[in-house]
Write an enzyme that holds these catalytic residues in place. Structure first.
Site, mmCIF file in Angstrom:
data_model
loop_
_atom_site.group_PDB
_atom_site.id
_atom_site.type_symbol
_atom_site.label_atom_id
_atom_site.label_comp_id
_atom_site.label_asym_id
_atom_site.label_seq_id
_atom_site.Cartn_x
_atom_site.Cartn_y
_atom_site.Cartn_z
ATOM 1 N N TRP A 50 44.124 56.183 67.521
ATOM 2 C CA TRP A 50 42.753 55.686 67.710
ATOM 3 C C TRP A 50 42.765 54.479 68.639
ATOM 4 O O TRP A 50 43.681 53.650 68.587
ATOM 5 C CB TRP A 50 42.137 55.280 66.372
ATOM 6 N N ASP B 216 31.310 52.508 62.012
ATOM 7 C CA ASP B 216 30.532 53.739 62.075
ATOM 8 C C ASP B 216 29.351 53.841 61.125
ATOM 9 O O ASP B 216 28.290 54.332 61.483
ATOM 10 C CB ASP B 216 31.451 54.929 61.774
ATOM 11 N N GLU C 161 42.774 49.998 53.771
ATOM 12 C CA GLU C 161 41.883 50.121 54.931
ATOM 13 C C GLU C 161 40.737 49.110 54.830
ATOM 14 O O GLU C 161 40.392 48.441 55.794
ATOM 15 C CB GLU C 161 41.346 51.553 54.963
ATOM 16 N N GLY D 202 32.863 51.502 66.211
ATOM 17 C CA GLY D 202 33.999 51.209 65.338
ATOM 18 C C GLY D 202 33.558 50.894 63.921
ATOM 19 O O GLY D 202 34.343 50.995 62.987
ATOM 20 N N TYR E 84 42.325 66.707 60.767
ATOM 21 C CA TYR E 84 41.268 65.706 60.916
ATOM 22 C C TYR E 84 40.025 66.402 61.436
ATOM 23 O O TYR E 84 40.112 67.266 62.316
ATOM 24 C CB TYR E 84 41.696 64.594 61.899
ATOM 25 N N TRP F 243 40.691 51.500 69.267
ATOM 26 C CA TRP F 243 40.711 50.066 68.958
ATOM 27 C C TRP F 243 41.748 49.752 67.903
ATOM 28 O O TRP F 243 42.274 48.644 67.856
ATOM 29 C CB TRP F 243 39.317 49.501 68.697
#
Ligand code: 9WN
Length: 456
Positions: A57, A193, A428, A191, A107, A59
């Site tokens: 990904w 979202d 996360e 980013g 994914y 960023w």
């Protein structure tokens, strides 16, 4: 599983030298972060998470490079280099670079959905057609200064043209409002979202949750559905990409045909900070820093003119469909602090917002900043980007505080970040009140940015 609760004492073996190195007070924590990054390393880049996000990904790679600079600088450069190898001819840096060795269903939406190979000017590997906040120049410059070397300078020189092209793409093709700001064309480009910042523009996107029946979401296999976006959100995400893809991911005439066009304060502040960083990089490699400084100043002016609301003293996204600032007061509004040229009045306004009950910034604070206004009726402490705390946003705000000489507040934020990850592990995101870890339990940018805040 490398994630675990750690004590704040002990010793280790990693290189370093700052307060956060492996032989210092936070040795065990340093080792957990290092083990998380090692476990997620994948030949030339780091996956954000082995389960939820098994590709590269955009960023994420920038933030991850900052962490690698403390451990293995060559990996920091590989991280950014591999990402920029996937840059499109028009200069866009795709938000996902798919690893062909990962099963396509791992994914959603996977490589087949994006179909980038059918578009002119795309790289040999399959990528998405969207972008993410351009924090890469900032990361490259930060990583370089954390581990200065001749190899680093060579890598800066190699990355520089790609970083400049990335900025040019955003300044030209994406200046859809014509006022010097880049628009995002999808919430995934922000980013953040699922932020309440996008509720107003998203509500105008025609979609029906039933349209998802033809697809299989993978995120809810690995994370609790109550912590993730709803099916209706996903139906809209898919509808917006479908519209963009149908036009070959071209940006010309988007106002006539695209359902989501927003100028985001974080995204544009990142553009400005990128120009500031590029000025530093240019000076280091013998290029001219002048144009970058000028562009940083122009972007700062445009952010002020378009996204600052003097009535409330807040920065908020502008929805180009309505030409209005979106109503939610989210952590995005604090991001302009990373602009070194932000005038004193707006610095004070951002600090007033940050230190209010909405976000709770203080020289002594129990928890890092939440992603959304704690006092809002739609604050959701468990659902991603609608309340939980994230390390990358806190890192950016801390960076901004330091840039404006607010060392006391920056120290308070730093201590809360270390305490949070030290207790919960490299998750996360985190419950903004209890600090419980949420989402992926072994998340790369959490580990990487923890290393950076431990070091200084
Ligand atoms: C969509 C990888 C990415 C982050 C984003 C975060 C999440 C993806 C998803 O994960 O987004 O790009 O599937 O939800 O919101 O910031 O880059 O870590």
């Amino acid at each position: 599983m490398v994630n675990r609760i750690v004590s704040s004492t002990g010793s280790g073996t990693a290189p370093g030298g700052g307060a956060g190195d492996a032989s210092g007070e936070h040795g065990p924590l340093w080792q957990v972060a290092r083990a998380t990054l090692d476990a997620n390393w994948e030949h030339d880049h780091t996956v954000p998470s082995r389960t939820l996000y098994p590709h590269q990904w955009s960023w994420d790679s920038a933030f991850i490079a900052i962490g690698w600079a403390h451990l293995r600088p060559e990996r920091a450069w590989s991280e950014l280099n591999s990402l920029f190898r996937a840059q499109w001819r028009d200069g866009r840096v795709p938000h996902i670079v798919f690893n062909p060795l990962v099963p396509s269903g791992a994914y959603f939406p996977g490589p087949g959905f994006w179909a980038s190979a059918q578009v002119e000017g795309t790289p040999p590997m399959v990528t998405s057609g969207l972008v993410q906040p351009p924090v890469h120049a900032l990361a490259a410059w930060h990583a370089y200064r954390r581990a200065r070397s001749e190899q680093g300078r060579t890598m800066l020189r190699r990355l520089y043209p790609g970083l400049v092209a990335q900025q040019r793409y955003l300044a030209t093709d994406r200046d859809i409002g014509g006022a010097g700001l880049a628009s995002i064309v999808h919430p995934w480009e922000s980013g953040v979202d699922n932020s309440p910042a996008w509720d107003a523009p998203m509500s105008a996107v025609p979609a029906d949750a039933a349209s998802l029946r033809g697809y299989r979401r993978r995120d809810t296999v690995h994370a609790a559905a109550a912590h993730r976006p709803t099916d209706l959100d996903y139906a809209r995400y898919v509808a917006i990409v479908t519209a963009y893809r149908a036009g070959g991911y071209r940006d010309a005439s988007l106002p006539d045909r695209h359902p989501f066009l927003v100028e985001c304060p974080l995204f544009n502040a990142a553009r400005g900070a990128a120009e500031q960083a590029l000025a530093g990089i240019a000076a280091e490699i013998g290029a001219d820093p002048g144009p970058h400084r000028e562009r940083a100043a122009r972007i700062t002016e445009a952010v002020l003119a378009r996204l600052y609301d003097p009535q409330t003293g807040t920065f908020r996204p502008r929805d180009l469909r309505t030409n209005r600032l979106t109503p939610a007061r989210t952590v995005l509004g604090l991001a302009p602090l990373i602009l070194t040229g932000l005038p004193a009045r707006q610095v004070e306004a951002v600090l007033a917002e940050a230190t209010s009950d909405r976000f709770g910034l203080a020289t002594r604070m129990a928890r890092p900043l939440p992603s959304h206004d704690r006092t809002a009726a739609d604050f959701e402490p468990l659902r991603y980007w609608r309340g939980p705390s994230w390390m990358n946003i806190n890192w950016l705000v801390r960076h901004g505080l330091l840039a404006h000489g607010r060392d006391g507040l920056a120290a308070g934020l730093r201590a809360s970040m270390i305490e949070l990850v030290g207790t919960a592990g490299c998750h996360e995101y985190f419950h903004p009140d209890t600090g419980v870890g949420l989402g992926s339990p072994a998340f790369s940018w959490t580990a990487a940015l923890l290393l950076d805040v431990l070091a200084a």
